[in-house]
Motif scaffolding. Structure first.
Motif, mmCIF file in Angstrom:
data_model
loop_
_atom_site.group_PDB
_atom_site.id
_atom_site.type_symbol
_atom_site.label_atom_id
_atom_site.label_comp_id
_atom_site.label_asym_id
_atom_site.label_seq_id
_atom_site.Cartn_x
_atom_site.Cartn_y
_atom_site.Cartn_z
ATOM 1 N N ARG A 196 30.016 -32.621 10.124
ATOM 2 C CA ARG A 196 29.513 -32.036 8.876
ATOM 3 C C ARG A 196 28.062 -32.434 8.618
ATOM 4 O O ARG A 196 27.257 -31.632 8.167
ATOM 5 C CB ARG A 196 30.398 -32.468 7.696
ATOM 6 N N ILE A 197 27.761 -33.690 8.894
ATOM 7 C CA ILE A 197 26.382 -34.135 8.682
ATOM 8 C C ILE A 197 25.439 -33.395 9.628
ATOM 9 O O ILE A 197 24.357 -32.944 9.228
ATOM 10 C CB ILE A 197 26.274 -35.673 8.863
ATOM 11 N N GLU A 198 25.884 -33.250 10.866
ATOM 12 C CA GLU A 198 25.059 -32.497 11.825
ATOM 13 C C GLU A 198 24.841 -31.056 11.368
ATOM 14 O O GLU A 198 23.757 -30.508 11.464
ATOM 15 C CB GLU A 198 25.725 -32.481 13.206
ATOM 16 N N ALA A 199 25.904 -30.457 10.846
ATOM 17 C CA ALA A 199 25.830 -29.037 10.508
ATOM 18 C C ALA A 199 25.132 -28.806 9.177
ATOM 19 O O ALA A 199 24.403 -27.826 9.006
ATOM 20 C CB ALA A 199 27.230 -28.437 10.482
ATOM 21 N N LEU A 200 25.360 -29.694 8.216
ATOM 22 C CA LEU A 200 24.936 -29.406 6.852
ATOM 23 C C LEU A 200 23.894 -30.375 6.312
ATOM 24 O O LEU A 200 23.424 -30.228 5.192
ATOM 25 C CB LEU A 200 26.160 -29.413 5.925
ATOM 26 N N GLY A 201 23.562 -31.389 7.076
ATOM 27 C CA GLY A 201 22.562 -32.344 6.620
ATOM 28 C C GLY A 201 23.209 -33.547 5.957
ATOM 29 O O GLY A 201 24.427 -33.604 5.755
ATOM 30 N N PRO A 202 22.374 -34.515 5.607
ATOM 31 C CA PRO A 202 22.884 -35.821 5.140
ATOM 32 C C PRO A 202 23.680 -35.747 3.831
ATOM 33 O O PRO A 202 24.433 -36.656 3.528
ATOM 34 C CB PRO A 202 21.612 -36.665 4.980
ATOM 35 N N ASP A 203 23.481 -34.648 3.076
ATOM 36 C CA ASP A 203 24.205 -34.555 1.808
ATOM 37 C C ASP A 203 25.603 -33.965 1.966
ATOM 38 O O ASP A 203 26.319 -33.786 0.985
ATOM 39 C CB ASP A 203 23.418 -33.680 0.822
ATOM 40 N N ALA A 204 25.979 -33.657 3.170
ATOM 41 C CA ALA A 204 27.216 -32.905 3.401
ATOM 42 C C ALA A 204 28.431 -33.624 2.841
ATOM 43 O O ALA A 204 29.421 -32.995 2.486
ATOM 44 C CB ALA A 204 27.407 -32.667 4.893
ATOM 45 N N ASN A 207 30.165 -34.549 -1.689
ATOM 46 C CA ASN A 207 31.359 -34.134 -2.414
ATOM 47 C C ASN A 207 32.586 -34.688 -1.705
ATOM 48 O O ASN A 207 32.971 -34.212 -0.633
ATOM 49 C CB ASN A 207 31.431 -32.604 -2.475
ATOM 50 N N PRO A 208 33.193 -35.700 -2.275
ATOM 51 C CA PRO A 208 34.305 -36.364 -1.589
ATOM 52 C C PRO A 208 35.588 -35.550 -1.654
ATOM 53 O O PRO A 208 36.605 -35.945 -1.118
ATOM 54 C CB PRO A 208 34.460 -37.668 -2.374
ATOM 55 N N ASP A 209 35.536 -34.391 -2.302
ATOM 56 C CA ASP A 209 36.773 -33.663 -2.577
ATOM 57 C C ASP A 209 37.072 -32.606 -1.537
ATOM 58 O O ASP A 209 37.999 -31.818 -1.688
ATOM 59 C CB ASP A 209 36.672 -32.989 -3.944
ATOM 60 N N LEU A 210 36.269 -32.543 -0.475
ATOM 61 C CA LEU A 210 36.428 -31.450 0.475
ATOM 62 C C LEU A 210 37.107 -31.862 1.764
ATOM 63 O O LEU A 210 37.388 -31.028 2.608
ATOM 64 C CB LEU A 210 35.061 -30.834 0.777
ATOM 65 N N LEU A 211 37.362 -33.134 1.924
ATOM 66 C CA LEU A 211 38.036 -33.600 3.138
ATOM 67 C C LEU A 211 39.385 -34.195 2.762
ATOM 68 O O LEU A 211 39.507 -34.907 1.767
ATOM 69 C CB LEU A 211 37.184 -34.639 3.862
ATOM 70 N N MET A 212 40.369 -33.901 3.573
ATOM 71 C CA MET A 212 41.702 -34.383 3.228
ATOM 72 C C MET A 212 41.959 -35.782 3.778
ATOM 73 O O MET A 212 41.813 -36.014 4.981
ATOM 74 C CB MET A 212 42.746 -33.431 3.806
ATOM 75 N N PRO A 213 42.357 -36.710 2.925
ATOM 76 C CA PRO A 213 42.692 -38.047 3.415
ATOM 77 C C PRO A 213 43.934 -37.982 4.304
ATOM 78 O O PRO A 213 44.924 -37.353 3.930
ATOM 79 C CB PRO A 213 43.010 -38.829 2.132
ATOM 80 N N PRO A 214 43.898 -38.612 5.469
ATOM 81 C CA PRO A 214 45.077 -38.590 6.341
ATOM 82 C C PRO A 214 46.348 -39.046 5.629
ATOM 83 O O PRO A 214 47.433 -38.531 5.899
ATOM 84 C CB PRO A 214 44.683 -39.541 7.469
#
Lengths: 245, 245, 245, 245
Positions: A196-204, A207-214
């Motif tokens: 995500r950082i590679e694709a969208l930059g350091p601010d990617a 928002n902590p709400d977009l990735l699912m915790p295992p």
């Protein structure tokens, strides 16, 4: 923790989802059999589970090998009746169609689909004589949508979903709960964060709400396990509340 | 018949659907390259097409072999630009899950899914430099539903559908029309007729409206081919008017 | 042009898709009955169809009124047997959920769903005694996906799709072809062009491949009409080749 | 029982599913507001809930009236913050298409779809300022499939599903959990039991595993309520283990 005389097998016990599933079912009193390519990598998981009072066996397992799957589940079942089998092997790759080699296409299928068929069938073989059990499969967005670059991955995930559906229809009336859990988002792993950082930059990742915790995936599996047989879910989709879909 | 300087490849040119597709595209002026395991069995088709003034080349082809697919399509393309490639290999089997051997599961996938991936990718490789072409895949009820006993077949057909979707999304904007034709009924073949009589008794075939004529499948493919690029269909389902669904 | 002793009714004969459907079926020899809210606006269509040698009757029609639908189709059927009925009333609106008034929700449903039910049922009533006919409904992306702001529109379009499915299953075996055509893109109308420019800037229309020409929708309906009953399509999706989906 | 400072509204609190939902959320400490056409019929439910130590308010409510929905939810929210709103109004009817009157079509939609839109929108209006809440809708097999005779019912249920989807996509990122629970089987009610006996004979109920206990539906809603926001389900299907699907 009340121990159960039952085992839960996790096939594809990777560092994230698989480990959380193992921890959850161990915490609920199951003896967990955890398999991944290299059992050495399971050492931290074993340590953590045992420190919490749980019971776990780590095994090296190539889920693409019929004899290894059979032996792994048979050993689990000898320990205590195999009550839960969760197939969680992933193989997420993305290539333009012309760059998708036959080797990649075949390997992704062997890992994410063929291995699931073997695991599901062998778990059913052990569970049917006792007339109960739970066989769960981890799905993804690509289980339902063949996006650009996903010919190999989506093909394998679509195929795994078909295996699960076919088994659910045959085995449900025999009291075996077969379910397919669709994770419709990125999962919070180091690899996904980097991408995500590679694709969208350091601010990617602001928002902590977009990735699912295992661990939330493990909770969803526990919900499926907890359902009464009068109201079983075959397919359940989960996504973080902030996800666009 | 006006001849075209274009070839149409039919991979899986069996006695029924595949043959009718070949006849249709030959009748429309294409040079047809027809491939099936044993080219000898194509002799009657060749005779019929040529008697009608069409042009057809019959080739032995194992769709599970990358080099054979590549060579088959390359030869077709050398003859005249490959404009249409239709993948029509079937592998309909039904086994209870415990009786589904790994050999069956793998073989059905190699025929119905892996072969489709190879055919689609190689057709795309030939078509992309010219910026046009049509790549079509034959689907079935089992492309959308994993019924009891269909773990192997549905898994392969789901997987093929994912390949088709993924390719359609990537190649559509490059002017390659990728489509998936879902035949949601039995097809009128000798084998299906026998199975119906065995299952339902001698009256099973009294209703002629429940089996799809192979020629109607060919007509559907011709409709897909005839669409303007401003209104392409990716997925089209067809069934006889009397079918329950 | 060979005239047919048959009528085709177009309910929702707007300036774009509806008019093109009318022109297409008139060009194929049908007497077309075209209905829209204000028949005066049909004058240019009538002129164009008649100049081309076709036959068309323009009628004012509020598709939300049962008696108007009944009278419109009955009149068409008296002229010559009603063979085709196409319901094409649109009502595309987008509002945040809190701003979706009950009046909007109800009106959109009455236009896009309830009117379709009335049209389909009354067409079936006229066609069933003769044992043949074609009843087609125009669908949209929102027939399959409830996107943000589309509570009213998607609800109506989902509902229309259910009507079509239910009718198709009941009437197919009675030789009435019911189909649902999903237009999965913007249609090339003045209104859509303006909206795109507002949303995306003056370059929004530089790519001519992203909007569907209304005439292509008419062609798709003609394909559905042309299918043999041994291979009817219920649902057909169309999109321009450049569309992302 | 630990009481919560929160209300749960059940719209469509019938004798079976609605009552069980009310009991479940009351047992978990919510103040339940239960609405149905005739509040007198809620007396046994109120008695049962209160005997168990729960808190419940019974109200007469016509879910097809905007002002009644608004007042009902506003009153609930004044009592304590509205945290959960469950729309459970059913309207299952089956008629051949020609016998489906406009009155039936409209009424079924008003009850099963329009009422759900009103309830969902008004619940959202109360929940959004606090940035949390749960809005759930009861679906059925007919939410996904338009079967023969179900033009009215399936149209309403498809439409309700679209409302739910559209709301879920808009409100999820605002921390409102919108979900659609698909009950893919008959529910164990007196009415369903009688219908099965009429259709299949006196042995129809010998297999107790084919009807879903209303309490299991309530349990499924509790599972949805219990999910962490990092892994919300939008659509969840449930069926008894013996169901054919």
């Amino acid at each position: 923790m009340a121990k159960r005389h039952a085992t839960a097998a996790v096939i594809g016990a990777g560092d994230y989802i698989g480990s959380e599933i193992a921890k959850k079912f161990a915490a609920e009193g199951f003896t967990v059999f955890a398999g991944r390519r290299n059992a050495d990598k399971l050492a931290p998981l074993v340590k953590e589970v045992e420190a919490a009072g749980g019971t776990i066996q780590a095994r090296s397992l190539d889920a693409r090998k019929e004899d290894e799957i059979t032996a792994f589940l048979a050993e689990a079942d000898r320990h205590a009746p195999l009550e839960v089998c969760i197939f969680n092997v992933g193989a997420n790759v993305n290539f333009p169609i012309l760059d998708t080699t036959e080797r990649v296409f075949r390997k992704v299928w062997e890992m994410a689909c063929y291995g699931g068929f073997l695991a599901g069938r062998e778990a059913a073989r052990l569970m049917l004589p006792r007339g109960q059990g739970h066989i769960f499969f981890t799905g993804a967005t690509a289980s339902l949508r063949g996006g650009i670059g996903y010919a190999a991955f989506a093909s394998a995930k679509f195929g795994l979903r078909a295996v699960a559906q076919s088994m659910a229809r045959e085995l449900g009336p025999k009291n075996i709960h077969v379910a397919h859990l669709v994770i419709d988002s990125g999962v919070d792993t180091e690899w996904v964060r980097q991408r995500r950082i590679e694709a969208l930059g350091p601010d990617a990742l602001n928002n902590p709400d977009l990735l699912m915790p295992p661990a939330s995936v493990a909770d969803a599996y526990w919900q499926l396990y907890s359902q009464p047989r009068s109201a079983w879910t075959f397919e359940m989709e989960i996504r973080p509340f902030g996800e666009k879909w």
